[in-house]
Design an enzyme around this catalytic site. Sequence first.
Site, PDB file in Angstrom:
ATOM      1  CB  CYS A  79      46.788  20.976  44.119  1.00  0.00           C
ATOM      2  SG  CYS A  79      48.581  21.378  43.838  1.00  0.00           S
TER       3      CYS A  79
ATOM      4  CG  HIS B  19      45.901  17.754  46.474  1.00  0.00           C
ATOM      5  ND1 HIS B  19      46.805  17.176  45.338  1.00  0.00           N
ATOM      6  CD2 HIS B  19      46.871  18.602  47.111  1.00  0.00           C
ATOM      7  CE1 HIS B  19      47.970  17.803  45.074  1.00  0.00           C
ATOM      8  NE2 HIS B  19      48.106  18.789  46.152  1.00  0.00           N
TER       9      HIS B  19
ATOM     10  CG  ASN C 224      51.651  18.012  45.554  1.00  0.00           C
ATOM     11  OD1 ASN C 224      50.895  17.830  44.607  1.00  0.00           O
ATOM     12  ND2 ASN C 224      51.505  18.981  46.283  1.00  0.00           N
TER      13      ASN C 224
HETATM   14  N1  ACO Z   1      65.342  18.358  54.173  1.00  0.00           N
HETATM   15  C1  ACO Z   1      65.809  18.643  55.084  1.00  0.00           C
HETATM   16  N2  ACO Z   1      65.710  19.847  55.907  1.00  0.00           N
HETATM   17  C2  ACO Z   1      64.767  20.555  55.408  1.00  0.00           C
HETATM   18  C3  ACO Z   1      64.060  20.381  54.239  1.00  0.00           C
HETATM   19  C4  ACO Z   1      64.397  19.106  53.647  1.00  0.00           C
HETATM   20  N3  ACO Z   1      63.955  18.872  52.351  1.00  0.00           N
HETATM   21  N4  ACO Z   1      63.318  21.398  53.900  1.00  0.00           N
HETATM   22  C5  ACO Z   1      63.349  22.164  54.993  1.00  0.00           C
HETATM   23  N5  ACO Z   1      64.141  21.786  56.073  1.00  0.00           N
HETATM   24  C6  ACO Z   1      64.581  22.364  57.290  1.00  0.00           C
HETATM   25  C7  ACO Z   1      64.347  23.965  57.232  1.00  0.00           C
HETATM   26  O1  ACO Z   1      65.548  24.356  56.621  1.00  0.00           O
HETATM   27  C8  ACO Z   1      64.410  24.110  58.676  1.00  0.00           C
HETATM   28  O2  ACO Z   1      65.538  24.073  59.219  1.00  0.00           O
HETATM   29  P1  ACO Z   1      66.230  25.074  60.454  1.00  0.00           P
HETATM   30  O3  ACO Z   1      65.149  24.843  61.549  1.00  0.00           O
HETATM   31  O4  ACO Z   1      67.518  24.541  60.568  1.00  0.00           O
HETATM   32  O5  ACO Z   1      65.989  26.495  59.829  1.00  0.00           O
HETATM   33  C9  ACO Z   1      63.409  22.813  59.275  1.00  0.00           C
HETATM   34  O6  ACO Z   1      63.865  21.954  58.430  1.00  0.00           O
HETATM   35  C10 ACO Z   1      61.874  23.126  59.430  1.00  0.00           C
HETATM   36  O7  ACO Z   1      61.591  23.887  58.230  1.00  0.00           O
HETATM   37  P2  ACO Z   1      60.164  24.449  57.997  1.00  0.00           P
HETATM   38  O8  ACO Z   1      59.783  24.789  56.723  1.00  0.00           O
HETATM   39  O9  ACO Z   1      59.644  25.040  59.197  1.00  0.00           O
HETATM   40  O10 ACO Z   1      59.541  22.892  57.995  1.00  0.00           O
HETATM   41  P3  ACO Z   1      58.085  22.417  58.315  1.00  0.00           P
HETATM   42  O11 ACO Z   1      57.883  21.537  59.668  1.00  0.00           O
HETATM   43  O12 ACO Z   1      57.019  23.533  58.227  1.00  0.00           O
HETATM   44  O13 ACO Z   1      57.798  21.485  57.292  1.00  0.00           O
HETATM   45  C11 ACO Z   1      56.600  21.279  55.112  1.00  0.00           C
HETATM   46  C12 ACO Z   1      57.961  21.989  55.941  1.00  0.00           C
HETATM   47  C13 ACO Z   1      56.770  19.786  54.965  1.00  0.00           C
HETATM   48  C14 ACO Z   1      56.652  21.811  53.544  1.00  0.00           C
HETATM   49  C15 ACO Z   1      55.327  21.636  56.000  1.00  0.00           C
HETATM   50  O14 ACO Z   1      55.143  22.882  56.081  1.00  0.00           O
HETATM   51  C16 ACO Z   1      53.952  21.293  55.080  1.00  0.00           C
HETATM   52  O15 ACO Z   1      53.690  20.198  55.142  1.00  0.00           O
HETATM   53  N6  ACO Z   1      53.429  22.168  54.425  1.00  0.00           N
HETATM   54  C17 ACO Z   1      52.243  21.733  53.722  1.00  0.00           C
HETATM   55  C18 ACO Z   1      52.723  22.336  52.282  1.00  0.00           C
HETATM   56  C19 ACO Z   1      52.503  21.087  51.344  1.00  0.00           C
HETATM   57  O16 ACO Z   1      52.470  20.180  51.409  1.00  0.00           O
HETATM   58  N7  ACO Z   1      52.536  21.930  50.113  1.00  0.00           N
HETATM   59  C20 ACO Z   1      52.421  21.287  48.794  1.00  0.00           C
HETATM   60  C21 ACO Z   1      52.091  21.896  47.779  1.00  0.00           C
HETATM   61  S1  ACO Z   1      50.574  22.973  48.338  1.00  0.00           S
HETATM   62  C22 ACO Z   1      49.130  21.969  47.935  1.00  0.00           C
HETATM   63  O17 ACO Z   1      49.321  20.784  47.137  1.00  0.00           O
HETATM   64  C23 ACO Z   1      47.962  21.908  48.658  1.00  0.00           C
END
Ligand code: ACO
Length: 319
Positions: free
Chosen positions: A113, A246, A276
Amino acid sequence: MFARIAGVGSFLPGSPVSNDELARRGVDTTDEWIVTRTGIRTRYLAESSCTSSDLAFEASRRALEAAGTSAAEIDLIIVATSTPDYIFPSTACLLQGKLGNVGAMAFDIQAVCSGFVYAMSVAEKFIRSGSHKKALVVGAEVFSRILDWQDRTTCVLFGDGAGAVVLEASETPGILATASHADGSQHNILSVAGQVCGGKVTGDPFLRMDGQAVFKFAVRVLSEVANECCGAAGVASSEIDWLIPHQANIRIIESTAKKLGLSMDKVVVTVDQHGNTSAASVPLALDAAIRDGRIQRGQKLLLEGVGGGFTWGAALLQF
Ligand code: ACO
């Protein structure tokens, strides 16, 4: 001598695919979960026959038109992609063939990215050295190909698209400073760990991510590299007209803007519409804000990328 943006273009394949549509297609998710956690409402997904070089070609045609330049005048082509058409030749060479350019130096950059910001930085060095006069710098991705559609924690986040910039040698200020970094010790928080061996893909061919580790890392390095770039150019962050970060996640974007003391009305946001798109996200956002009239000539823009590797970088420029 500066490297200055002469024209910008972008391309998105097909029609927007909503969060509800992903749920209808069998992903165990909801619009509410995706919007709350990421800000994403729609993304674009390319047909299986459409490749990164196809998207790059459409974006490049628009950038060349905006620059009033023909493909024949380009002497450097850099494509940032992590989803190349082939193992080789490079997507840049395939794009060159489609554009009908012969003779330009052409190669790919793989910095996930951060790829587009890395590519801008490399092209700027070539232009400032005097060796090249007109560069086509492209970010193009079909990330939908490397998503595990059974993994709801990643497949809802990404989309496909391309953006392109024509950079040319100019006495009028253009790119003022760039900074690019990597930390390979963090390679495992975001990766596609498959490889081709004996003619077969071995290992895991899909994108895997530790979302929370990525989140923390991204917010820290994006504000650090913004300050580094502004410091190198002697520009205060309050002088930035537009931050074009980004587009991974609205919460990462908001946290970065807050750390830089920039209000969100100075930040270009397209993650809600595009998802993304990895290396394509920054030029797609740049093009959107130029075409709708927000970005004007003479304004100071800060472009920022962060992604797998881990890699990160920024480019501060006068448009
Ligand atoms: N729909 C519904 N529920 C979901 C989904 C979904 N798509 N994905 C995960 N969940 C659930 C999980 O199963 C979990 O459920 P549980 O509590 O029953 O186990 C719950 O949601 C929380 O999951 P987490 O992974 O802890 O969610 P988090 O709050 O960390 O959010 C996210 C996940 C949005 C990916 C966050 O970590 C984030 O924004 N990270 C940044 C990463 C990013 O944007 N990466 C892009 C690529 S990297 C880059 O470009 C730099």
